[in-house]
Design a protein around this motif. Structure first.
Motif, PDB file in Angstrom:
ATOM      1  N   UNK A   3       0.812  -1.221   0.000  1.00 18.75           N
ATOM      2  CA  UNK A   3       0.000   0.000   0.000  1.00 18.75           C
ATOM      3  C   UNK A   3       0.843   1.268   0.000  1.00 18.75           C
ATOM      4  N   UNK A   4       2.002   1.214   0.651  1.00 14.35           N
ATOM      5  CA  UNK A   4       2.874   2.386   0.693  1.00 14.35           C
ATOM      6  C   UNK A   4       3.355   2.777  -0.697  1.00 14.35           C
ATOM      7  N   UNK A   5       3.554   1.758  -1.556  1.00 10.66           N
ATOM      8  CA  UNK A   5       3.978   2.055  -2.920  1.00 10.66           C
ATOM      9  C   UNK A   5       2.892   2.833  -3.656  1.00 10.66           C
ATOM     10  N   UNK A   6       1.660   2.405  -3.514  1.00 10.38           N
ATOM     11  CA  UNK A   6       0.546   3.110  -4.152  1.00 10.38           C
ATOM     12  C   UNK A   6       0.416   4.521  -3.595  1.00 10.38           C
ATOM     13  N   UNK A   7       0.594   4.670  -2.300  1.00 15.24           N
ATOM     14  CA  UNK A   7       0.491   5.992  -1.675  1.00 15.24           C
ATOM     15  C   UNK A   7       1.569   6.921  -2.220  1.00 15.24           C
ATOM     16  N   UNK A   8       2.795   6.429  -2.304  1.00 14.70           N
ATOM     17  CA  UNK A   8       3.893   7.237  -2.823  1.00 14.70           C
ATOM     18  C   UNK A   8       3.627   7.636  -4.266  1.00 14.70           C
ATOM     19  N   UNK A   9       3.139   6.697  -5.055  1.00 12.76           N
ATOM     20  CA  UNK A   9       2.846   6.986  -6.455  1.00 12.76           C
ATOM     21  C   UNK A   9       1.712   7.998  -6.575  1.00 12.76           C
ATOM     22  N   UNK A  10       0.696   7.857  -5.760  1.00  9.15           N
ATOM     23  CA  UNK A  10      -0.430   8.799  -5.788  1.00  9.15           C
ATOM     24  C   UNK A  10       0.048  10.211  -5.470  1.00  9.15           C
ATOM     25  N   UNK A  11       0.860  10.354  -4.445  1.00  8.14           N
ATOM     26  CA  UNK A  11       1.385  11.670  -4.073  1.00  8.14           C
ATOM     27  C   UNK A  11       2.243  12.238  -5.202  1.00  8.14           C
ATOM     28  N   UNK A  12       3.088  11.399  -5.793  1.00  4.76           N
ATOM     29  CA  UNK A  12       3.959  11.858  -6.880  1.00  4.76           C
ATOM     30  C   UNK A  12       3.144  12.324  -8.083  1.00  4.76           C
ATOM     31  N   UNK A  13       2.123  11.567  -8.453  1.00  4.40           N
ATOM     32  CA  UNK A  13       1.293  11.954  -9.598  1.00  4.40           C
ATOM     33  C   UNK A  13       0.543  13.253  -9.326  1.00  4.40           C
ATOM     34  N   UNK A  14       0.019  13.404  -8.121  1.00  3.02           N
ATOM     35  CA  UNK A  14      -0.710  14.629  -7.783  1.00  3.02           C
ATOM     36  C   UNK A  14       0.218  15.832  -7.738  1.00  3.02           C
ATOM     37  N   UNK A  15       1.426  15.618  -7.247  1.00  2.52           N
ATOM     38  CA  UNK A  15       2.414  16.696  -7.207  1.00  2.52           C
ATOM     39  C   UNK A  15       2.729  17.155  -8.624  1.00  2.52           C
ATOM     40  N   UNK A  16       2.937  16.216  -9.522  1.00  5.23           N
ATOM     41  CA  UNK A  16       3.229  16.558 -10.911  1.00  5.23           C
ATOM     42  C   UNK A  16       2.028  17.247 -11.567  1.00  5.23           C
ATOM     43  N   UNK A  17       0.821  16.796 -11.261  1.00  3.84           N
ATOM     44  CA  UNK A  17      -0.391  17.428 -11.786  1.00  3.84           C
ATOM     45  C   UNK A  17      -0.464  18.894 -11.342  1.00  3.84           C
ATOM     46  N   UNK A  18      -0.210  19.152 -10.057  1.00  3.33           N
ATOM     47  CA  UNK A  18      -0.218  20.528  -9.544  1.00  3.33           C
ATOM     48  C   UNK A  18       0.872  21.363 -10.197  1.00  3.33           C
ATOM     49  N   UNK A  19       2.047  20.781 -10.367  1.00  8.76           N
ATOM     50  CA  UNK A  19       3.157  21.491 -11.009  1.00  8.76           C
ATOM     51  C   UNK A  19       2.783  21.889 -12.436  1.00  8.76           C
ATOM     52  N   UNK A  20       2.191  20.969 -13.184  1.00 10.06           N
ATOM     53  CA  UNK A  20       1.778  21.281 -14.555  1.00 10.06           C
ATOM     54  C   UNK A  20       0.710  22.373 -14.576  1.00 10.06           C
ATOM     55  N   UNK A  21      -0.185  22.365 -13.605  1.00 10.93           N
ATOM     56  CA  UNK A  21      -1.212  23.404 -13.507  1.00 10.93           C
ATOM     57  C   UNK A  21      -0.572  24.786 -13.325  1.00 10.93           C
ATOM     58  N   UNK A  22       0.447  24.863 -12.484  1.00  5.28           N
ATOM     59  CA  UNK A  22       1.130  26.139 -12.250  1.00  5.28           C
ATOM     60  C   UNK A  22       1.801  26.616 -13.539  1.00  5.28           C
ATOM     61  N   UNK A  23       2.462  25.729 -14.260  1.00  5.26           N
ATOM     62  CA  UNK A  23       3.101  26.118 -15.525  1.00  5.26           C
ATOM     63  C   UNK A  23       2.063  26.578 -16.550  1.00  5.26           C
ATOM     64  N   UNK A  24       0.931  25.882 -16.621  1.00  7.15           N
ATOM     65  CA  UNK A  24      -0.140  26.296 -17.535  1.00  7.15           C
ATOM     66  C   UNK A  24      -0.687  27.662 -17.130  1.00  7.15           C
ATOM     67  N   UNK A  25      -0.828  27.897 -15.838  1.00 11.01           N
ATOM     68  CA  UNK A  25      -1.310  29.204 -15.343  1.00 11.01           C
ATOM     69  C   UNK A  25      -0.342  30.311 -15.727  1.00 11.01           C
ATOM     70  N   UNK A  26       0.949  30.047 -15.629  1.00 13.28           N
ATOM     71  CA  UNK A  26       1.959  31.037 -16.003  1.00 13.28           C
ATOM     72  C   UNK A  26       1.838  31.378 -17.492  1.00 13.28           C
ATOM     73  N   UNK A  27       1.636  30.349 -18.323  1.00 13.13           N
ATOM     74  CA  UNK A  27       1.500  30.582 -19.764  1.00 13.13           C
ATOM     75  C   UNK A  27       0.263  31.420 -20.091  1.00 13.13           C
ATOM     76  N   UNK A  28      -0.738  31.357 -19.224  1.00  9.68           N
ATOM     77  CA  UNK A  28      -1.957  32.141 -19.422  1.00  9.68           C
ATOM     78  C   UNK A  28      -1.818  33.552 -18.866  1.00  9.68           C
ATOM     79  N   UNK A  29      -0.644  33.877 -18.325  1.00  9.91           N
ATOM     80  CA  UNK A  29      -0.395  35.220 -17.822  1.00  9.91           C
ATOM     81  C   UNK A  29      -0.681  35.421 -16.347  1.00  9.91           C
ATOM     82  N   UNK A  30      -0.997  34.350 -15.641  1.00  9.80           N
ATOM     83  CA  UNK A  30      -1.253  34.476 -14.203  1.00  9.80           C
ATOM     84  C   UNK A  30       0.056  34.703 -13.442  1.00  9.80           C
TER      85      UNK A  30
END
Length: 166
Positions: A3-30
């Motif tokens: 279960x710890x492996x799934x938890x680590x992967x879930x956190x990593x994927x969500x972190x990357x999702x948030x990071x991509x959101x910030x980069x997309x926001x920057x491209x939109x001028x935010x």
């Protein structure tokens, strides 16, 4: 699979999702600080996931090739008169461990460009018990923002493939 492996992967994927959101926001001028988010993302992923997933494990670059992942060519600084004891990393897991140690011991400096915008980071390691001085550095790397972002993506992709998620 633990279960710890799934938890680590879930956190990593969500972190990357948030990071991509910030980069997309920057491209939109935010008004967002994309490098700060990248650094915070790497701090979280590298420090905690390395401890949970990589500690004591050797992951050669060839393993990434077997998973059809593209290696990021991040070169460690070679020894010089200021830092004669520098070594290089030879495996993916060594690179991850070295970055983890540098971040967790506050051995990093932000790199700015001519416009005084953060464009990268220099990370290094000092042997246990030694003063944090240039002469004592045993590993050092300077990465651009793109290399750091690429490494974050590679890290998550590797864990996903290694756990059979994609």
């Amino acid at each position: 699979m633990l279960p710890e492996d799934k938890q680590a992967l879930t956190i990593a994927k969500r972190t990357l999702k948030n990071l991509n959101f910030v980069y997309e926001s920057k491209q939109k001028g935010n008004d967002v600080e994309e490098f700060t988010q990248l650094l915070n993302s790497m701090l979280g992923m590298i420090i905690s996931l390395r401890e949970e997933y990589f500690k004591g494990r050797v992951v050669a670059w060839e393993v990434l090739e077997q998973y059809k992942l593209k290696k990021i060519d991040i070169k460690a600084k070679m020894p010089d008169t200021a830092s004669p004891n520098l070594t290089t990393h030879t495996t993916f897991s060594q690179l991850i461990a070295n970055i983890r140690h540098g971040f967790s011991h506050n051995c990093f400096l932000l790199v700015g460009n001519k416009d005084n915008v953060i464009s990268g980071i220099t990370i290094w390691n000092i042997p246990f018990g030694k003063e944090n001085a240039t002469r004592n550095r045993c590993w050092e790397v300077t990465m651009t923002e793109e290399e750091l972002k690429g490494l974050a993506t590679l890290f998550v992709s590797f864990i996903s493939k290694d756990l059979g998620e994609i």
